[in-house]
Design a protein around this motif. Sequence first.
Motif, PDB file in Angstrom:
ATOM      1  N   GLU A 101       0.830  -1.208   0.000  1.00  0.00           N
ATOM      2  CA  GLU A 101       0.000   0.000   0.000  1.00  0.00           C
ATOM      3  C   GLU A 101       0.863   1.256   0.000  1.00  0.00           C
ATOM      4  O   GLU A 101       0.536   2.245  -0.667  1.00  0.00           O
ATOM      5  CB  GLU A 101      -0.935  -0.015   1.209  1.00  0.00           C
ATOM      6  N   LEU A 102       1.985   1.237   0.747  1.00  0.00           N
ATOM      7  CA  LEU A 102       2.877   2.394   0.761  1.00  0.00           C
ATOM      8  C   LEU A 102       3.464   2.643  -0.629  1.00  0.00           C
ATOM      9  O   LEU A 102       3.542   3.802  -1.086  1.00  0.00           O
ATOM     10  CB  LEU A 102       4.004   2.153   1.772  1.00  0.00           C
ATOM     11  N   ALA A 117       2.522  10.128  -5.877  1.00  0.00           N
ATOM     12  CA  ALA A 117       2.813  11.329  -5.096  1.00  0.00           C
ATOM     13  C   ALA A 117       3.634  12.313  -5.914  1.00  0.00           C
ATOM     14  O   ALA A 117       4.599  11.927  -6.586  1.00  0.00           O
ATOM     15  CB  ALA A 117       3.567  10.948  -3.819  1.00  0.00           C
ATOM     16  N   THR A 154       1.854   6.639   8.430  1.00  0.00           N
ATOM     17  CA  THR A 154       1.270   7.904   7.980  1.00  0.00           C
ATOM     18  C   THR A 154       2.180   8.510   6.916  1.00  0.00           C
ATOM     19  O   THR A 154       3.393   8.602   7.116  1.00  0.00           O
ATOM     20  CB  THR A 154       1.112   8.883   9.151  1.00  0.00           C
ATOM     21  N   VAL A 155       1.581   8.926   5.794  1.00  0.00           N
ATOM     22  CA  VAL A 155       2.324   9.564   4.700  1.00  0.00           C
ATOM     23  C   VAL A 155       1.810  10.992   4.556  1.00  0.00           C
ATOM     24  O   VAL A 155       0.610  11.199   4.323  1.00  0.00           O
ATOM     25  CB  VAL A 155       2.154   8.797   3.381  1.00  0.00           C
ATOM     26  N   GLU A 196       2.105   1.913  -3.462  1.00  0.00           N
ATOM     27  CA  GLU A 196       1.040   2.447  -4.298  1.00  0.00           C
ATOM     28  C   GLU A 196       0.823   3.934  -4.049  1.00  0.00           C
ATOM     29  O   GLU A 196       0.605   4.716  -4.981  1.00  0.00           O
ATOM     30  CB  GLU A 196      -0.247   1.666  -4.030  1.00  0.00           C
ATOM     31  N   ILE A 197       0.901   4.362  -2.770  1.00  0.00           N
ATOM     32  CA  ILE A 197       0.744   5.786  -2.450  1.00  0.00           C
ATOM     33  C   ILE A 197       1.887   6.596  -3.047  1.00  0.00           C
ATOM     34  O   ILE A 197       1.692   7.663  -3.638  1.00  0.00           O
ATOM     35  CB  ILE A 197       0.674   5.973  -0.919  1.00  0.00           C
ATOM     36  N   LEU A 237      -0.965  16.185   0.682  1.00  0.00           N
ATOM     37  CA  LEU A 237      -1.154  14.726   0.711  1.00  0.00           C
ATOM     38  C   LEU A 237      -1.174  14.276   2.167  1.00  0.00           C
ATOM     39  O   LEU A 237      -0.284  14.620   2.953  1.00  0.00           O
ATOM     40  CB  LEU A 237      -0.021  14.020  -0.043  1.00  0.00           C
ATOM     41  N   TRP A 238      -2.193  13.529   2.510  1.00  0.00           N
ATOM     42  CA  TRP A 238      -2.285  12.927   3.848  1.00  0.00           C
ATOM     43  C   TRP A 238      -2.942  11.564   3.693  1.00  0.00           C
ATOM     44  O   TRP A 238      -4.111  11.453   3.346  1.00  0.00           O
ATOM     45  CB  TRP A 238      -3.102  13.811   4.782  1.00  0.00           C
ATOM     46  N   ARG A 239      -2.173  10.530   3.926  1.00  0.00           N
ATOM     47  CA  ARG A 239      -2.701   9.173   3.822  1.00  0.00           C
ATOM     48  C   ARG A 239      -2.285   8.374   5.051  1.00  0.00           C
ATOM     49  O   ARG A 239      -1.156   8.503   5.544  1.00  0.00           O
ATOM     50  CB  ARG A 239      -2.168   8.483   2.566  1.00  0.00           C
ATOM     51  N   GLU A 240      -3.195   7.546   5.528  1.00  0.00           N
ATOM     52  CA  GLU A 240      -2.929   6.662   6.660  1.00  0.00           C
ATOM     53  C   GLU A 240      -3.123   5.225   6.195  1.00  0.00           C
ATOM     54  O   GLU A 240      -4.148   4.887   5.580  1.00  0.00           O
ATOM     55  CB  GLU A 240      -3.858   6.956   7.838  1.00  0.00           C
ATOM     56  N   ILE A 241      -2.129   4.406   6.491  1.00  0.00           N
ATOM     57  CA  ILE A 241      -2.207   2.972   6.184  1.00  0.00           C
ATOM     58  C   ILE A 241      -2.613   2.243   7.450  1.00  0.00           C
ATOM     59  O   ILE A 241      -1.916   2.284   8.468  1.00  0.00           O
ATOM     60  CB  ILE A 241      -0.849   2.450   5.676  1.00  0.00           C
TER      61      ILE A 241
END
Length: 345
Positions: free
Chosen positions: A292-293, A300, A318-319, A295-296, A337-341
């Motif tokens: 998943e990381l 980006a 957290t990205v 893929e993010i 950008l703010w993404r949480e896995i």
Amino acid sequence: MTVRAMLSVIALAFTAYLAARGLLWTSPETVERGWLIIAALVLYLPVTWLWILLPGSRPQATPVATPGERSSLPGWAAALALVASAVVPNAAFLAVTPDGRTQPFVTWVIGGIGALMTIVMVRHRPIIAWIGMAALAVSASAWLGPVSALSLGLVGSLVWVSVAQLMSIALQRTARDAAQLSELQQAASAWQAAQSGRQRERRIHVQRALAVAGPVLARVIETGGNLRPSERTAARLAEHSLRDELRSPRLLDQGVRAEIDAARRRGSAVSLFDEGGLDGLDAAELQTVRAELAEILRGAVSDRLIIRTSPHNGVAVTVVGRSTGQGAGGDDDEVDLWREIRRPR
């Protein structure tokens, strides 16, 4: 045959020998109530053999068997032992005339009750054992006199019970020390295994670092530090890669490394921080998080990317992406950008 079985056979034979002495009436004319001697034997042997043979429950504080341990018996067995310690001596002394009370077929009860209380002590009932010895001492002293009672076996019985208590205490301490030693050995083995695992990880990191930085360092030495712009870029990327390997090795696999390298070649500044958020995840769960990381990172376009493991129970990584603002006051970075896995369930 186990040690416990051997000790049980010896105890059965010894107590049977003591009781058999009560049937050898060397002075029959002194026996007034022979049935009392027989009754004493009938009470003594079953109670004694019950304490030898009946299995009991282990104390909750020591659920594991220890060397020489005999688990304690229930309360009704303790009551029978106390009844025997009070009834058997008095019945034997009452069965004969005053002149016959010092005969071996009568005084066996002193050694017999002493042997019973020794068994009680070994079975972890010290209070019952000493109460029984007190009852024996009182009865023998009342019928024979204190001096005669001591000389006819009471001293030996007291010594048996005392030695049994000392041996029980010593065995318990030895068992406790052995358990502690076993725990220390297990901890040492676990530490050694952990150290071996860390050494393998370090070897892998060193090999990967040599694979990344080796060609760059060789080129620096070869040119005396006069690198072309493309080579300087490669050196800078190698430095970042080494820093990633040192800071956050659990975040990385081939896919994540490739996407981080691609983001840096696009001009993004990528920073990784591992604060223990991946602890407790197995290999399959780590692979899910890394996929998943990757893929993010693939999509980006932020100027700065901050990848941080999270101590939160539900979030693994957290990205955060930040870019320079384009409007008035554009010197300040904006979060774009703010993404949480999430942690795999």
